[in-house]
Design a protein around this motif. Sequence first.
Motif, mmCIF file in Angstrom:
data_model
loop_
_atom_site.group_PDB
_atom_site.id
_atom_site.type_symbol
_atom_site.label_atom_id
_atom_site.label_comp_id
_atom_site.label_asym_id
_atom_site.label_seq_id
_atom_site.Cartn_x
_atom_site.Cartn_y
_atom_site.Cartn_z
ATOM 1 N N THR A 59 0.828 -1.206 0.000
ATOM 2 C CA THR A 59 0.000 0.000 0.000
ATOM 3 C C THR A 59 0.864 1.258 0.000
ATOM 4 O O THR A 59 0.581 2.213 -0.732
ATOM 5 C CB THR A 59 -0.975 -0.012 1.195
ATOM 6 O OG1 THR A 59 -1.753 -1.207 1.142
ATOM 7 C CG2 THR A 59 -1.914 1.184 1.146
ATOM 8 N N ASP A 137 -6.544 -2.577 -2.522
ATOM 9 C CA ASP A 137 -5.736 -1.398 -2.850
ATOM 10 C C ASP A 137 -6.586 -0.157 -2.580
ATOM 11 O O ASP A 137 -7.273 0.347 -3.466
ATOM 12 C CB ASP A 137 -5.288 -1.457 -4.313
ATOM 13 C CG ASP A 137 -4.388 -0.286 -4.696
ATOM 14 O OD1 ASP A 137 -3.936 0.461 -3.801
ATOM 15 O OD2 ASP A 137 -4.140 -0.111 -5.899
ATOM 16 N N PHE A 139 -6.749 3.571 -0.086
ATOM 17 C CA PHE A 139 -6.206 4.501 0.901
ATOM 18 C C PHE A 139 -6.982 5.810 0.827
ATOM 19 O O PHE A 139 -7.732 6.053 -0.114
ATOM 20 C CB PHE A 139 -4.705 4.729 0.711
ATOM 21 C CG PHE A 139 -4.288 5.150 -0.665
ATOM 22 C CD1 PHE A 139 -4.238 6.490 -1.016
ATOM 23 C CD2 PHE A 139 -3.913 4.207 -1.607
ATOM 24 C CE1 PHE A 139 -3.836 6.877 -2.280
ATOM 25 C CE2 PHE A 139 -3.491 4.588 -2.879
ATOM 26 C CZ PHE A 139 -3.461 5.933 -3.215
#
Length: 166
Positions: A59, A137, A139
């Motif tokens: 990440t 995936d 954030f």
Amino acid sequence: MNVKDLINAGLFKPNEEEPSNSSFEISVFLPGFKKEVKVVACNLVSLDLTEQMSYVAETVNSIISFGAKDYVWLKEVIWKHYESCISNISYAMVDSEGGDNEIDANRKYFNISSPSEAFSLASLEVIWFDVSFLGVDYFNLHFSCPWETEHGVMIGISEGKLDYYE
């Protein structure tokens, strides 16, 4: 950046009361933003868990590679946030006397007239993600901005694309 590099450069913040809510922080330079930003991995149980730390490394690398190519739509998202705020917030510091309406007074006060201007006034403060969602995936970018000083702009990124903003 590999797991060993992360551990050497970052800081594990244990939560003694609730270990599953511990976190890991690292400052990384983001070429696309031309600045160093704090990245926080939330809900990290331990630095010893290989699967979690591999996910953190993946990440963080995804965050580092996120950049300039994404500015066009990022500028538009931040502009939409600005437009929404000035249309829905009554700012105490804005003098609405003499204006056509409150929105026009807000627009005049902030003097922001384009997505590029709004983006240039938004400052990326922190990026965070939740380690309990292994393999995803995803954030969050948190920007401070003058038109929403209390909450700023939060933008969720999934697979390198916009998921949400608020």
